[in-house]
Design a protein around this motif. Structure first.
Motif, PDB file in Angstrom:
ATOM      1  N   GLY A  52      -2.534  -8.687  -4.832  1.00  0.00           N
ATOM      2  CA  GLY A  52      -1.792  -7.351  -5.183  1.00  0.00           C
ATOM      3  C   GLY A  52      -2.632  -6.586  -5.718  1.00  0.00           C
ATOM      4  N   LEU A  53      -3.415  -6.892  -6.808  1.00  0.00           N
ATOM      5  CA  LEU A  53      -4.352  -5.935  -7.569  1.00  0.00           C
ATOM      6  C   LEU A  53      -5.534  -5.726  -6.490  1.00  0.00           C
ATOM      7  CD1 LEU A  53      -5.215  -7.910 -11.027  1.00  0.00           C
ATOM      8  CD2 LEU A  53      -3.623  -5.770 -10.523  1.00  0.00           C
ATOM      9  N   ASN A  54      -5.985  -6.519  -5.482  1.00  0.00           N
ATOM     10  CA  ASN A  54      -6.962  -5.961  -4.730  1.00  0.00           C
ATOM     11  C   ASN A  54      -6.456  -4.984  -3.786  1.00  0.00           C
ATOM     12  OD1 ASN A  54      -8.560  -7.693  -5.500  1.00  0.00           O
ATOM     13  ND2 ASN A  54      -8.270  -9.483  -3.938  1.00  0.00           N
ATOM     14  N   THR A  55      -5.071  -5.071  -3.371  1.00  0.00           N
ATOM     15  CA  THR A  55      -4.548  -4.041  -2.713  1.00  0.00           C
ATOM     16  C   THR A  55      -4.531  -2.820  -3.496  1.00  0.00           C
ATOM     17  OG1 THR A  55      -3.155  -5.535  -1.382  1.00  0.00           O
ATOM     18  CG2 THR A  55      -2.410  -3.086  -1.339  1.00  0.00           C
ATOM     19  N   ALA A  56      -4.043  -2.819  -4.729  1.00  0.00           N
ATOM     20  CA  ALA A  56      -4.001  -1.529  -5.403  1.00  0.00           C
ATOM     21  C   ALA A  56      -5.443  -0.839  -5.775  1.00  0.00           C
ATOM     22  CB  ALA A  56      -3.538  -1.952  -6.847  1.00  0.00           C
ATOM     23  N   LYS A  57      -6.249  -1.784  -5.947  1.00  0.00           N
ATOM     24  CA  LYS A  57      -7.826  -1.424  -6.088  1.00  0.00           C
ATOM     25  C   LYS A  57      -8.119  -0.328  -4.871  1.00  0.00           C
ATOM     26  CE  LYS A  57     -11.525  -3.597  -7.631  1.00  0.00           C
ATOM     27  NZ  LYS A  57     -12.012  -3.036  -8.733  1.00  0.00           N
ATOM     28  N   GLU A  58      -7.723  -0.936  -3.697  1.00  0.00           N
ATOM     29  CA  GLU A  58      -8.051  -0.330  -2.446  1.00  0.00           C
ATOM     30  C   GLU A  58      -7.260   1.133  -2.405  1.00  0.00           C
ATOM     31  OE1 GLU A  58      -7.392  -1.826   1.902  1.00  0.00           O
ATOM     32  OE2 GLU A  58      -7.989  -3.680   0.790  1.00  0.00           O
ATOM     33  N   VAL A  59      -6.269   0.957  -2.751  1.00  0.00           N
ATOM     34  CA  VAL A  59      -5.329   2.159  -2.492  1.00  0.00           C
ATOM     35  C   VAL A  59      -5.958   3.254  -3.562  1.00  0.00           C
ATOM     36  CG1 VAL A  59      -3.151   3.571  -2.930  1.00  0.00           C
ATOM     37  CG2 VAL A  59      -3.169   1.388  -1.900  1.00  0.00           C
ATOM     38  N   LYS A  85       0.796  -1.116  -0.013  1.00  0.00           N
ATOM     39  CA  LYS A  85       0.168  -0.045  -0.062  1.00  0.00           C
ATOM     40  C   LYS A  85       0.825   1.087  -0.188  1.00  0.00           C
ATOM     41  CE  LYS A  85      -4.205  -1.306   2.169  1.00  0.00           C
ATOM     42  NZ  LYS A  85      -4.886  -1.246   3.310  1.00  0.00           N
ATOM     43  N   ILE A  86       1.653   1.528   0.938  1.00  0.00           N
ATOM     44  CA  ILE A  86       2.884   2.562   0.998  1.00  0.00           C
ATOM     45  C   ILE A  86       3.452   2.719  -0.222  1.00  0.00           C
ATOM     46  CG2 ILE A  86       4.762   3.364   2.372  1.00  0.00           C
ATOM     47  CD1 ILE A  86       3.578   1.846   4.723  1.00  0.00           C
ATOM     48  N   ASN A  87       3.889   1.625  -0.789  1.00  0.00           N
ATOM     49  CA  ASN A  87       4.853   1.882  -2.045  1.00  0.00           C
ATOM     50  C   ASN A  87       4.054   2.018  -3.164  1.00  0.00           C
ATOM     51  OD1 ASN A  87       7.604   1.499  -1.565  1.00  0.00           O
ATOM     52  ND2 ASN A  87       7.201   0.067  -0.073  1.00  0.00           N
ATOM     53  N   ILE A  88       2.578   1.585  -3.148  1.00  0.00           N
ATOM     54  CA  ILE A  88       1.788   2.174  -4.374  1.00  0.00           C
ATOM     55  C   ILE A  88       1.660   3.721  -4.411  1.00  0.00           C
ATOM     56  CG2 ILE A  88      -0.430   2.255  -5.464  1.00  0.00           C
ATOM     57  CD1 ILE A  88      -0.680  -0.788  -4.514  1.00  0.00           C
ATOM     58  N   GLU A  89       1.611   4.116  -3.217  1.00  0.00           N
ATOM     59  CA  GLU A  89       1.237   5.567  -2.915  1.00  0.00           C
ATOM     60  C   GLU A  89       2.802   6.301  -3.312  1.00  0.00           C
ATOM     61  OE1 GLU A  89      -1.785   5.133   0.772  1.00  0.00           O
ATOM     62  OE2 GLU A  89       0.198   5.919   1.213  1.00  0.00           O
ATOM     63  N   HIS A  90       3.909   5.713  -2.907  1.00  0.00           N
ATOM     64  CA  HIS A  90       5.068   6.222  -3.311  1.00  0.00           C
ATOM     65  C   HIS A  90       5.249   6.180  -4.728  1.00  0.00           C
ATOM     66  CE1 HIS A  90       7.122   5.426   0.805  1.00  0.00           C
ATOM     67  NE2 HIS A  90       6.213   6.327   1.240  1.00  0.00           N
ATOM     68  N   SER A  91       4.915   5.097  -5.554  1.00  0.00           N
ATOM     69  CA  SER A  91       5.192   4.803  -7.107  1.00  0.00           C
ATOM     70  C   SER A  91       4.199   6.119  -7.579  1.00  0.00           C
ATOM     71  CB  SER A  91       4.458   3.675  -7.333  1.00  0.00           C
ATOM     72  OG  SER A  91       5.389   2.679  -6.573  1.00  0.00           O
ATOM     73  N   LEU A  92       2.759   6.367  -7.168  1.00  0.00           N
ATOM     74  CA  LEU A  92       2.107   7.435  -7.858  1.00  0.00           C
ATOM     75  C   LEU A  92       3.012   8.777  -7.709  1.00  0.00           C
ATOM     76  CD1 LEU A  92      -1.413   6.589  -6.498  1.00  0.00           C
ATOM     77  CD2 LEU A  92      -0.640   6.286  -8.675  1.00  0.00           C
ATOM     78  N   ARG A  93       3.390   9.010  -6.597  1.00  0.00           N
ATOM     79  CA  ARG A  93       4.208  10.134  -6.218  1.00  0.00           C
ATOM     80  C   ARG A  93       5.396  10.357  -7.096  1.00  0.00           C
ATOM     81  NH1 ARG A  93       4.693  10.900   0.052  1.00  0.00           N
ATOM     82  NH2 ARG A  93       2.791   9.887  -0.176  1.00  0.00           N
ATOM     83  N   SER A  94       5.986   9.141  -7.405  1.00  0.00           N
ATOM     84  CA  SER A  94       7.253   9.200  -8.228  1.00  0.00           C
ATOM     85  C   SER A  94       7.050   9.236  -9.905  1.00  0.00           C
ATOM     86  CB  SER A  94       8.061   7.972  -8.028  1.00  0.00           C
ATOM     87  OG  SER A  94       7.577   6.774  -8.546  1.00  0.00           O
TER      88      SER A  94
END
Lengths: 128, 128, 128, 128, 128, 128
Positions: free
Chosen positions: D114-121, D79-88
């Motif tokens: 993993g897709l479920n986590t991404a959808k959540e974010v 989750k945290i790294n999906i947020e960091h990835s969007l920011r990057s």
């Protein structure tokens, strides 16, 4: 002409699982990953479960073995495959035995977590 | 009186695997880990493989499924269990199908490594 | 008409990897697992690598990241994918950086084993 | 004089993540593990993310690949790294493609989780 | 002034491991990954092994436990850490017991592979 | 006559854990997997924890190390073993240090998830 793997997967899912499985997957995932539903049906069911050489029940029990040792992060998939295993003719006893045997290969925590998941599925079915 | 788990394991190993399996394990490991051989026979064979509720062949194929997804570090154990599976009545085809299905759950590398191990065992047997 | 996933995978492999990859896989595996070569080409290349939305080089580096943290049992696949990464335009530096970063997520042993594999591939290429 | 790894990590975190990340970690963990916050900033950001040779976005996508195949127990970090990835600078599409490709290497359950986590974010961000 | 983590790691390695460990690592890896040797010494030894609150021998045995359950792909690191454990005052018996106990948590294959690695290290030392 | 492994396990559990552990396990699991409780007591406590050659506290800390690197799917078992570790004489500091060290071998996510579990256990005890 031979059926394509995609068509075989669709036929397998319609006969053995749920007629609208691809649609359910598509609604959930295809917006994010185009064709994910089609791809999953083709690969898992058209390229694996519909194969000859191993009966459906044994395939399902092997899946349960694998999901048990892979650890609790596969609990959602383990649940679904316990349901699929019951539908393929496996008894609750066979499912529980498969999971418990995994204590030898994946360790006690994996087996105990697997049994907890099985209990949850069996109890949910009994209260229906 | 009920047989102890240790006795059940010894009987199972003698009938299904090798009559001197405990001795072989003992020579290799008991100097380092006292009673390791006894403990392994009791746990794996007396507490698991000799159980009722799931036939020997399915137990073996589930073991192969688990060892495949656990990855190549279990190659030595996969080899032994492919041999045990053949002895329990599983065909080469059933073994190969079990391994290949694991591509769905453990990924392609695990399945391919498993197939390579199976090929090695089958080819070694053919050249005997 | 849309190309099938199998055809897309064959085109991808022919253009980016080796024109005879399916044949090589087939000779090695199809006797044991019928259609394994076709199935792998369809799934890995037709359903994944040829997708839009992420460039080939980034796909390859992500594969290297995954194979590194999955541990050394994927060393054979890591080797092949390091070669594919170089072919997709990734530099040795980018590959090494990807592997080393995995020390944070998969631990030092996985990262060091990955670097050892990369060194082996790079050195083999230099002596050609 | 060269900046120390700790200073580099602090600068990286301040510029790219959150100015008070070390403080947040410190409040949560340093009572239990003295200097944990300092140590994490130094290692993850000062020794890895701030390195040359691979751009920030690719580093982030490789992290997502690794966290996906490591399985659902890394969901909080994913989750945290999906947020960091969007920011990057990574797009949702690139993130989803990275995760889905992992079906090839880590198996379908890991990719679907993993897709479920991404959808959540992604959904949490849209409702903000 | 407090010593930096890097300096603490260098002091720890010099006193407990090998005086030229950083140099050996540097020759092997720094060409590929600049500062890898420095980074490893800082993180593993300066940020972990030199910490207070747990004695060196217990730290080493915990490392052996972890490397055993992580599976055979960490065999090279397990070897090195068995040597470090002996140097930290652990007996062969304690090391073997630690590995064998992992049969409960990581399964029999991981424990047996770990014992095989330990036997190899112990036998190599006896023939010196 | 030597005590059987089962008897040793029962004695160990009664003295060190809970007098009715086998009963609790039996109520939960034996309906599904006959003799599961007996089997677990025999294997984990009669064949492992009661062994000579490694003190109880070190055994427990090694278990915590293993459960940490095996990942968050073992969180329920990690919780129980943190409680067992405190009972075996390990301090909170030693437990936290053991978990944090695992960042080196199993990666940061595993270590952070482990610390979160430890915090939960410690905080639950303080509020009792």
């Amino acid at each position: 002409m031979d059926k394509s793997a995609l068509q075989k997967g669709r036929d397998y899912a319609a006969q053995n699982l749920a007629p609208n499985l691809e649609e359910i997957l598509g609604e959930r995932y295809d917006g994010l990953v185009p064709d994910m539903s089609e791809s999953l049906i083709e690969w898992a069911y058209g390229r694996h479960y519909c194969r000859e050489g191993l009966d459906a029940k044994t395939r399902q029990l092997c899946t349960i073995a694998a999901l048990t040792v892979l650890g609790g992060h596969t609990a959602p998939q383990l649940k679904i495959n316990i349901e699929h295993s019951l539908r393929s003719g496996a008894s609750k006893k066979e499912i529980a035995e498969t999971i418990w045997q995994m204590a030898v290969y994946g360790g006690l925590p994996a087996a105990i977590n697997g049994l907890n998941t099985a209990k949850e599925v069996f109890e949910a079915q009994e209260t229906q």
